[in-house]
Design an enzyme around this catalytic site. Sequence first.
Site, short mmCIF file in Angstrom:
data_model
loop_
_atom_site.label_atom_id
_atom_site.label_comp_id
_atom_site.label_asym_id
_atom_site.label_seq_id
_atom_site.Cartn_x
_atom_site.Cartn_y
_atom_site.Cartn_z
N GLY A 212 0.83 -1.20 0.00
CA GLY A 212 0.00 0.00 0.00
C GLY A 212 0.86 1.24 0.00
O GLY A 212 2.05 1.17 0.32
N CYS B 32 5.00 -6.47 1.70
CA CYS B 32 5.40 -5.07 1.74
C CYS B 32 4.69 -4.31 2.87
O CYS B 32 4.93 -4.62 4.03
CB CYS B 32 5.15 -4.43 0.36
SG CYS B 32 6.05 -2.88 0.16
N TYR B 33 3.79 -3.38 2.55
CA TYR B 33 3.07 -2.68 3.62
C TYR B 33 2.38 -3.67 4.55
O TYR B 33 2.34 -3.47 5.77
CB TYR B 33 2.02 -1.73 3.01
CG TYR B 33 1.28 -0.88 4.02
CD1 TYR B 33 1.75 0.37 4.37
CD2 TYR B 33 0.12 -1.34 4.64
CE1 TYR B 33 1.09 1.16 5.31
CE2 TYR B 33 -0.55 -0.56 5.58
CZ TYR B 33 -0.06 0.68 5.91
OH TYR B 33 -0.71 1.45 6.82
N HIS C 87 7.85 -8.22 -3.64
CA HIS C 87 6.54 -8.48 -4.26
C HIS C 87 6.54 -9.78 -5.07
O HIS C 87 6.88 -9.76 -6.25
CB HIS C 87 6.15 -7.30 -5.16
CG HIS C 87 5.81 -6.07 -4.39
ND1 HIS C 87 4.54 -5.81 -3.92
CD2 HIS C 87 6.59 -5.05 -3.96
CE1 HIS C 87 4.54 -4.67 -3.25
NE2 HIS C 87 5.78 -4.18 -3.26
N GLU D 169 4.12 -11.24 -6.34
CA GLU D 169 3.06 -11.22 -7.37
C GLU D 169 3.54 -10.62 -8.69
O GLU D 169 2.89 -10.78 -9.72
CB GLU D 169 1.84 -10.43 -6.85
CG GLU D 169 2.02 -8.92 -6.68
CD GLU D 169 2.69 -8.50 -5.36
OE1 GLU D 169 3.36 -9.35 -4.74
OE2 GLU D 169 2.53 -7.33 -4.96
N GLY E 115 -16.74 -8.58 -28.86
CA GLY E 115 -15.55 -8.55 -28.00
C GLY E 115 -15.48 -9.81 -27.16
O GLY E 115 -16.38 -10.65 -27.18
N VAL E 116 -14.37 -9.92 -26.41
CA VAL E 116 -14.13 -11.16 -25.66
C VAL E 116 -15.21 -11.40 -24.60
O VAL E 116 -15.78 -12.49 -24.52
CB VAL E 116 -12.75 -11.09 -24.96
CG1 VAL E 116 -12.45 -12.40 -24.25
CG2 VAL E 116 -11.66 -10.77 -25.96
N ASP E 117 -15.48 -10.37 -23.78
CA ASP E 117 -16.36 -10.60 -22.64
C ASP E 117 -17.76 -11.00 -23.06
O ASP E 117 -18.30 -12.00 -22.59
CB ASP E 117 -16.41 -9.34 -21.75
CG ASP E 117 -15.04 -8.96 -21.22
OD1 ASP E 117 -14.13 -9.82 -21.25
OD2 ASP E 117 -14.85 -7.81 -20.80
N SER F 1 -18.72 -12.21 -25.83
CA SER F 1 -18.70 -13.49 -26.56
C SER F 1 -18.65 -14.67 -25.59
O SER F 1 -19.30 -15.68 -25.80
CB SER F 1 -17.48 -13.56 -27.49
OG SER F 1 -17.55 -12.55 -28.45
N LYS G 39 -9.78 -10.88 -16.51
CA LYS G 39 -9.75 -11.01 -17.97
C LYS G 39 -9.03 -12.28 -18.42
O LYS G 39 -9.48 -12.97 -19.34
CB LYS G 39 -9.04 -9.79 -18.56
CG LYS G 39 -9.22 -9.64 -20.04
CD LYS G 39 -10.48 -8.88 -20.32
CE LYS G 39 -10.74 -8.68 -21.78
NZ LYS G 39 -11.94 -7.85 -21.98
#
Length: 523
Positions: free
Chosen positions: A59, A86-87, A177, A179, A233-235, A237, A379
């Site tokens: 953060g 981290c934070y 991090h 991630e 679009g992808v979503d 579809s 996504k």
Amino acid sequence: MSIDIHDQRLLIVDFGSQYTQLIARRVREVGVYCEIHPYDAPAAFIAEFRPRGVILSGGPETVTNTDTPRIPQAVFDLGVPILGICYGMQAMAEQLGGKVQASDVHEFGHALVEIESDSEFLGMINDGEGGELSVWMSHGDKVVEAPSEFRVTAKTESAPIAAMEWTSRRYFGVQFHPEVTHTQQGSDILKRFARDICGCEGLWTAASIVEDAIAKIRETVGAEKVVLGLSGGVDSSVVAALLSRAIGDQLTCVFVDNGLLRKNEREEVERNFAPTNALSLNLVTVAAEDEFLDKLAGVEDPEAKRKIIGNTFIDVFDREAHRIEGVSWLAQGTIYPDVIESAATQHGKAHVIKSHHNVGGLPKRMHLKLVEPLRELFKDEVRKIGLHLGLPRELVYRHPFPGPGLGVRILGQVSRIQADVLREADAIFLEELKAANLYDTVSQAFAVYLPVKSVGVVGDARRYADVIALRAVETVDFMTARSAHLPYDFIERVANRIINEIQGVSRVVYDVSSKPPATIEWE
Ligand code: XMP
């Protein structure tokens, strides 16, 4: 009864890091469901959520101030493993009796940490040898004294306490991090926490997500009819494919041709969603080119154009939906980042404000119940289940295309002739990108129509015609971007083709602006 794939889950406590969503995505990638909630979520919610473990995000604040966010007591009360990043680690240190100080050196970027091989949490790195690991750091403060129950398990040159652990409680902290992809073995570290330490089995897979979504859709809509605005679009579809699997022809998809689509887009949607393609759904195509272009005539302002296109879409869609008898549900392709973002906006904590909500007014206006089967997915997960559902790879990995389409890629007033020219230029650019295997190396690529007369020579005559700009960018999140370094001879080939094959274009330019300060689109 089958296992609920959400049962074995982690809670990600958000302290406002730009990487919080990345933590969640990486945890999901190792097969574990997780949700992001703000650090000030109500205690009752945290207790009822019943996670198998908690990850505390980084953060922007400092725990050296007393009025900054702290770990809620409800998190400690859960009695499950906690990983502070981290934070999150600094807050854990501070709240459990250690010391945190502002550091003279702000560590940002790559760093080498030295990891103890007998660390319970990190000992497995480098095949159990411990030792050096290249990681991503981004911090100003550092833990200078670990709470007495913790042992220090990693250090860097400027941060003597780069990781710490209280093994009997299963509390862990890392200053770096895991991630971020720049951290070596970062995914292994999160997997170690989520799978081994928290004991989650890895139930979160494309196949199980699809199975779960289908069951939920059936349970939600029953035998009632659903309408979906299919954009290609992808979503939308993936929503169409899911709903088609779940409820077959109770679903009607409405595809609106607004005259601002790319070349062949309408045909592609009609081909991909034809009922013969292992899908059963009703597809209605609305040819509304005139309606959109008439309303846009003479309008120059980009925001005004966006509004007109958005509102006209709502009008057309609403009209069409009312033709379907007995529809009670509207399906939407809302995905998890939209959900997190709108929750943050409601809490007044949003860092990012988008103005791209194309069909935001739709649900209210239509008085339909909402079904949003992608609400909990990122996504990349939407793409994975799209492939699993058998959608073509080209569709699943296509670049984003804005709702207002070519309407914001023809600068100023929009006309049908310009739209036709731009469609051809854009198609040549995309075709060449695909032929040169460059399409997947860029995040978004398109052509823009610049209505500025520039001189050219054709044969012996001068010709004044308009300009096409090519734009290709590389970006991770579309919030910042740099122009793609496409090979010069490639750009030249595209430019030659556009000028030679399309009447009305005298010149092609390549846009090398970064975002910021430029944006990706030209309007
Ligand atoms: P900008 O131009 O803001 O674009 O750097 C960032 C991303 O958003 C897309 N974009 C839009 N998408 N409606 C949309 O659905 C819009 O009005 C809109 N404007 C920009 C843009 O294509 C890029 O991917």
